[in-house]
Scaffold this active site. Sequence first.
Site, PDB file in Angstrom:
ATOM      1  N   ARG A 161       1.544   5.592  18.227  1.00  0.00           N
ATOM      2  CA  ARG A 161       0.156   5.952  18.079  1.00  0.00           C
ATOM      3  C   ARG A 161      -0.613   5.525  19.218  1.00  0.00           C
ATOM      4  NH1 ARG A 161      -0.572   6.398  11.565  1.00  0.00           N
ATOM      5  NH2 ARG A 161       1.602   6.964  11.070  1.00  0.00           N
ATOM      6  N   CYS A 218      -0.334   7.460  -3.357  1.00  0.00           N
ATOM      7  CA  CYS A 218      -0.774   6.439  -2.278  1.00  0.00           C
ATOM      8  C   CYS A 218      -1.541   6.650  -1.226  1.00  0.00           C
ATOM      9  CB  CYS A 218       0.783   5.598  -1.656  1.00  0.00           C
ATOM     10  SG  CYS A 218       1.695   4.773  -2.885  1.00  0.00           S
ATOM     11  N   LYS A 255       0.762  -1.156   0.129  1.00  0.00           N
ATOM     12  CA  LYS A 255      -0.048  -0.067  -0.011  1.00  0.00           C
ATOM     13  C   LYS A 255       0.935   1.239   0.065  1.00  0.00           C
ATOM     14  CE  LYS A 255      -0.699   0.256   5.231  1.00  0.00           C
ATOM     15  NZ  LYS A 255      -0.314   1.822   5.278  1.00  0.00           N
ATOM     16  N   ASP A 256       1.996   1.052   0.365  1.00  0.00           N
ATOM     17  CA  ASP A 256       3.171   2.308   0.416  1.00  0.00           C
ATOM     18  C   ASP A 256       3.938   2.383  -0.898  1.00  0.00           C
ATOM     19  OD1 ASP A 256       2.028   3.145   2.731  1.00  0.00           O
ATOM     20  OD2 ASP A 256       3.418   2.183   3.985  1.00  0.00           O
ATOM     21  N   ARG A 292      -7.464   9.367   3.460  1.00  0.00           N
ATOM     22  CA  ARG A 292      -8.467   8.410   2.988  1.00  0.00           C
ATOM     23  C   ARG A 292      -9.094   8.182   4.224  1.00  0.00           C
ATOM     24  NH1 ARG A 292      -8.912   3.147   4.370  1.00  0.00           N
ATOM     25  NH2 ARG A 292      -6.764   3.163   4.663  1.00  0.00           N
ATOM     26  N   ARG A 293      -8.393   7.691   5.486  1.00  0.00           N
ATOM     27  CA  ARG A 293      -9.219   7.444   6.649  1.00  0.00           C
ATOM     28  C   ARG A 293      -9.689   8.670   7.206  1.00  0.00           C
ATOM     29  NH1 ARG A 293      -3.675   4.057   8.541  1.00  0.00           N
ATOM     30  NH2 ARG A 293      -4.409   1.824   7.683  1.00  0.00           N
TER      31      ARG A 293
END
Length: 315
Positions: free
Chosen positions: A153, A238, A81-82, A129-130
Amino acid sequence: MSSRPLRVATRGSALARAQTGHVVAALHEATGVEIDVVIITSEGDRSKESLASLGGTGVFASALREALVAGECDMIVHSLKDLPTAPYEGLAIGAVPEREDPRDALCSRDGQTLDELPEGARVGTGSPRRAAQLLALRPDLEIVDIRGNVDTRLARVRDGDLDAVVLASAGLARLGRLDAASELFALDIWPTAPGQGALAIEIREGDSIPELLSIEHSATRTAVLAERSVLAALEAGCAAPIGATATVTADLLELSATVYQPDGAAELGCERSAELLGDDHLVAELLGQAVATQLLEDGAAEIAPLSGPGPEESA
């Protein structure tokens, strides 16, 4: 290749090392090959700036690729994904192992689901996106742009700075931290980044590493190729607010993709399928292009920034 141990390069983060460790273990178990791990520090690892300010989808991949081209290693492991969709001269994807769960996970302080978070809750993510998906479902939320590894996080939630963060469940699983997830979002309402949950092992073009055949998963490669073809055809980076989900069942490839307005106020989706009766990779690319074309015809470029590469998602 010579009889010396293979060298695999990875970033030094806990997640990158865990992902590489899974690949090394699988290769060794299947073939007995010895593999040395080389740690590479990228610009993205050194910088404390936000991903958006770093600019460029290769911020984490470029240092690894430079090491591979220079002969400092024989292969590198990426989160697909990256990985930028544009080809990199002199390199090729040597294997795509079977995909982990591609869903996103909400990790909240008290085990609350998204619906249960209090009004105005502070939710951290570095992904446009999130952020758009969160605001589409809960416009009252305060979205906080965050960086750092998974533990950093999660610590911000534990310490009370944030009410929750959104992370990839695949990363949590590879780190043995899936117990931190309070909710896994269903892909039909919350599609994730193209390629999420999958890894790519990149090698130099022309190199022969037959051991990689032992971990290749053809259905995963076909599915992620379709998802990434949407991203490439939309000319988006991305981290563009785009979710895509592809599945392979028998001889059928199904693909859906959604483009979001950054504030979550609008979205456009498209679903299509194709039979896999010949060149699976070509079918996947063409299906992704068809979905992207439909999204553009429906006005995707009017609601989302699709003008080129942006920062990559992390975790």
